[in-house]
Enzyme design. Structure first.
Site, short mmCIF file in Angstrom:
data_model
loop_
_atom_site.label_atom_id
_atom_site.label_comp_id
_atom_site.label_asym_id
_atom_site.label_seq_id
_atom_site.Cartn_x
_atom_site.Cartn_y
_atom_site.Cartn_z
N ALA A 1 30.58 24.65 18.72
CA ALA A 1 30.04 24.45 17.37
C ALA A 1 30.33 23.00 16.96
O ALA A 1 31.25 22.36 17.49
CB ALA A 1 30.71 25.41 16.41
N GLU B 1 30.65 30.64 24.60
CA GLU B 1 30.11 31.88 24.01
C GLU B 1 28.61 31.98 24.26
O GLU B 1 28.09 33.06 24.54
CB GLU B 1 30.42 31.93 22.51
CG GLU B 1 31.92 32.10 22.24
CD GLU B 1 32.25 31.99 20.76
OE1 GLU B 1 31.94 30.92 20.17
OE2 GLU B 1 32.81 32.93 20.20
N GLY C 1 31.83 27.52 21.27
CA GLY C 1 30.53 28.15 21.09
C GLY C 1 29.62 27.95 22.31
O GLY C 1 28.71 28.75 22.54
N GLU D 1 39.02 26.84 20.52
CA GLU D 1 39.03 26.93 19.05
C GLU D 1 40.44 26.86 18.48
O GLU D 1 40.68 26.25 17.43
CB GLU D 1 38.36 28.24 18.59
CG GLU D 1 36.85 28.25 18.72
CD GLU D 1 36.35 28.70 20.08
OE1 GLU D 1 37.14 28.76 21.04
OE2 GLU D 1 35.14 28.99 20.19
N1 CO8 Z 1 31.36 18.95 17.59
C1 CO8 Z 1 30.93 17.77 17.09
N2 CO8 Z 1 30.89 16.61 17.83
C2 CO8 Z 1 31.30 16.69 19.09
C3 CO8 Z 1 31.75 17.90 19.67
C4 CO8 Z 1 31.77 19.06 18.86
N3 CO8 Z 1 32.15 20.29 19.32
N4 CO8 Z 1 32.08 17.66 20.96
C5 CO8 Z 1 31.85 16.34 21.17
N5 CO8 Z 1 31.38 15.76 20.05
C6 CO8 Z 1 31.01 14.36 19.83
C7 CO8 Z 1 32.26 13.48 19.65
O1 CO8 Z 1 32.74 13.56 18.33
C8 CO8 Z 1 31.71 12.13 20.03
O2 CO8 Z 1 31.00 11.61 18.95
P1 CO8 Z 1 31.09 10.01 18.61
O3 CO8 Z 1 30.55 9.33 19.84
O4 CO8 Z 1 30.20 9.87 17.43
O5 CO8 Z 1 32.51 9.73 18.37
C9 CO8 Z 1 30.71 12.44 21.13
O6 CO8 Z 1 30.39 13.83 20.98
C10 CO8 Z 1 31.28 12.26 22.50
O7 CO8 Z 1 32.50 13.00 22.57
P2 CO8 Z 1 33.74 12.49 23.43
O8 CO8 Z 1 33.92 11.01 23.26
O9 CO8 Z 1 34.90 13.37 23.11
O10 CO8 Z 1 33.17 12.77 24.92
P3 CO8 Z 1 33.97 13.07 26.25
O11 CO8 Z 1 32.93 13.07 27.31
O12 CO8 Z 1 35.14 12.17 26.38
O13 CO8 Z 1 34.56 14.58 26.05
C11 CO8 Z 1 34.41 16.90 25.49
C12 CO8 Z 1 33.69 15.66 26.02
C13 CO8 Z 1 35.50 17.35 26.47
C14 CO8 Z 1 33.34 17.98 25.38
C15 CO8 Z 1 35.06 16.62 24.13
O14 CO8 Z 1 34.09 15.99 23.30
C16 CO8 Z 1 35.58 17.82 23.39
O15 CO8 Z 1 36.66 18.30 23.70
N6 CO8 Z 1 34.81 18.34 22.41
C17 CO8 Z 1 35.23 19.39 21.51
C18 CO8 Z 1 35.27 20.72 22.20
C19 CO8 Z 1 35.71 21.81 21.26
O16 CO8 Z 1 36.79 21.80 20.71
N7 CO8 Z 1 34.84 22.80 21.07
C20 CO8 Z 1 35.11 23.94 20.22
C21 CO8 Z 1 34.51 23.72 18.89
S1 CO8 Z 1 34.88 25.04 17.76
C22 CO8 Z 1 33.73 26.22 18.19
O17 CO8 Z 1 32.97 26.08 19.08
C23 CO8 Z 1 33.75 27.46 17.32
C24 CO8 Z 1 32.68 28.42 17.77
C25 CO8 Z 1 32.29 29.31 16.64
C26 CO8 Z 1 30.94 29.96 16.97
C27 CO8 Z 1 30.13 30.24 15.76
C28 CO8 Z 1 29.30 29.10 15.29
C29 CO8 Z 1 28.43 28.42 16.32
#
Ligand code: CO8
Length: 255
Positions: A63, A109, A106, A129
């Protein structure tokens, strides 16, 4: 558009999430587009199987955290995100996830909404999460439990750590692991194999596996028996058995 609908070949649709700048994070726009596409594909008789994929680097990073960071419970209730998950959850045809790179939160999921998951050797799965102070909200606790059992699910959910495609396959979260460059081709080949088979039988199998798994065994067996008998009302049953007897390939029409 962040979600692209393409042809995957005869009777197969390919749905691509393409929001690379945010690692395919599932914001409202992406989820609305996915919902609309899956609702349309459900009613499209030409389509018998669907492949869902992301980019080469990421399936979906979950998400959109930026869109949730300041939300209040009422905001989340009003977003009613279950409305957009429903057409994917209830999608009646076989759905194959082709996962390259990260399938997190997500995104994991979403992959678990599929009926088969083909993962690249470098793919990573997680429910992170807990690391941002929440819990899975699109079926992660329940689908993961049912896929891998309590003790593996608890580790994934309580630590938020990433697991490799190989470990995911060993615990039953992934159908097949293939080299990274071959994920989409393998998923499409599998989709074509399924699309050659009778679509009504495929739908019934999906319905029975998904609905039957949560019923008491006796009730599920009755459901299976009724569906089995119903198959004899289809033209494809007559064609399949006649083709076998005549030693020729069958031509299934989906009726
Ligand atoms: N949300 C928003 N932006 C994101 C997300 C995310 N989940 N993941 C990555 N981005 C953005 C970053 O903020 C960044 O933006 P910017 O360039 O503007 O700073 C850009 O994408 C690139 O990200 P990274 O620099 O971190 O890229 P990397 O290649 O180094 O890393 C990863 C990639 C490993 C995917 C890393 O970005 C990461 O860990 N992301 C977050 C993962 C996470 O915690 N996901 C869980 C989110 S909570 C959730 O999913 C709840 C589900 C509920 C379901 C019901 C509703 C849908």
């Amino acid at each position: 558009m962040e979600v692209l609908l393409e042809s995957g070949g005869e009777h197969v649709a390919l749905v691509r999430i393409n929001r690379p700048e945010a690692r395919n994070a599932l914001n409202g726009a992406v989820r609305e587009q996915l919902a609309r596409i899956f609702a349309d594909l459900a009613g499209n008789e030409e389509i018998r199987c669907v492949v869902l994929t992301g980019t080469e680097k990421v399936f979906a990073a979950g998400a959109d955290i930026r869109a949730m960071a300041d939300a209040q419970p009422v905001d989340m209730m009003l977003r009613a995100s279950e409305r957009n998950w429903a057409p994917i959850k209830d999608f009646p045809k076989p759905l194959i996830a082709a996962v390259n790179g990260f399938a997190l939160g997500g995104g994991c999921e979403l992959a678990m909404h599929a009926d088969m998951i083909i993962a690249g050797a470098g793919a990573k799965f997680a429910q992170p999460e807990i690391k941002v102070g929440i819990i899975p909200g699109a079926g992660g606790t329940q689908r993961l439990l049912r896929a891998v059992g309590k003790f593996k699910a608890m580790k994934i959910l309580l630590t938020g750590e990433m697991i490799s495609a190989q470990d995911a396959e060993a615990m039953g979260l992934v159908t097949e692991v293939v080299p990274d460059g071959e994920v989409l081709d393998r998923a499409l080949a599998l989709a074509h194999a399924v699309a050659l088979l009778p679509p009504l039988a495929a739908r019934k199998i999906k319905e029975l596996v998904l609905q039957g798994g949560d019923l008491p065994l006796e009730a599920a067996l009755v459901m299976e028996r009724n569906a089995f008998q119903l198959m004899f009302a289809t033209a494809d049953q007559k064609e399949g058995m006649q083709a076998f007897i005549e030693k020729r390939p069958p031509d299934f029409v989906g009726r």
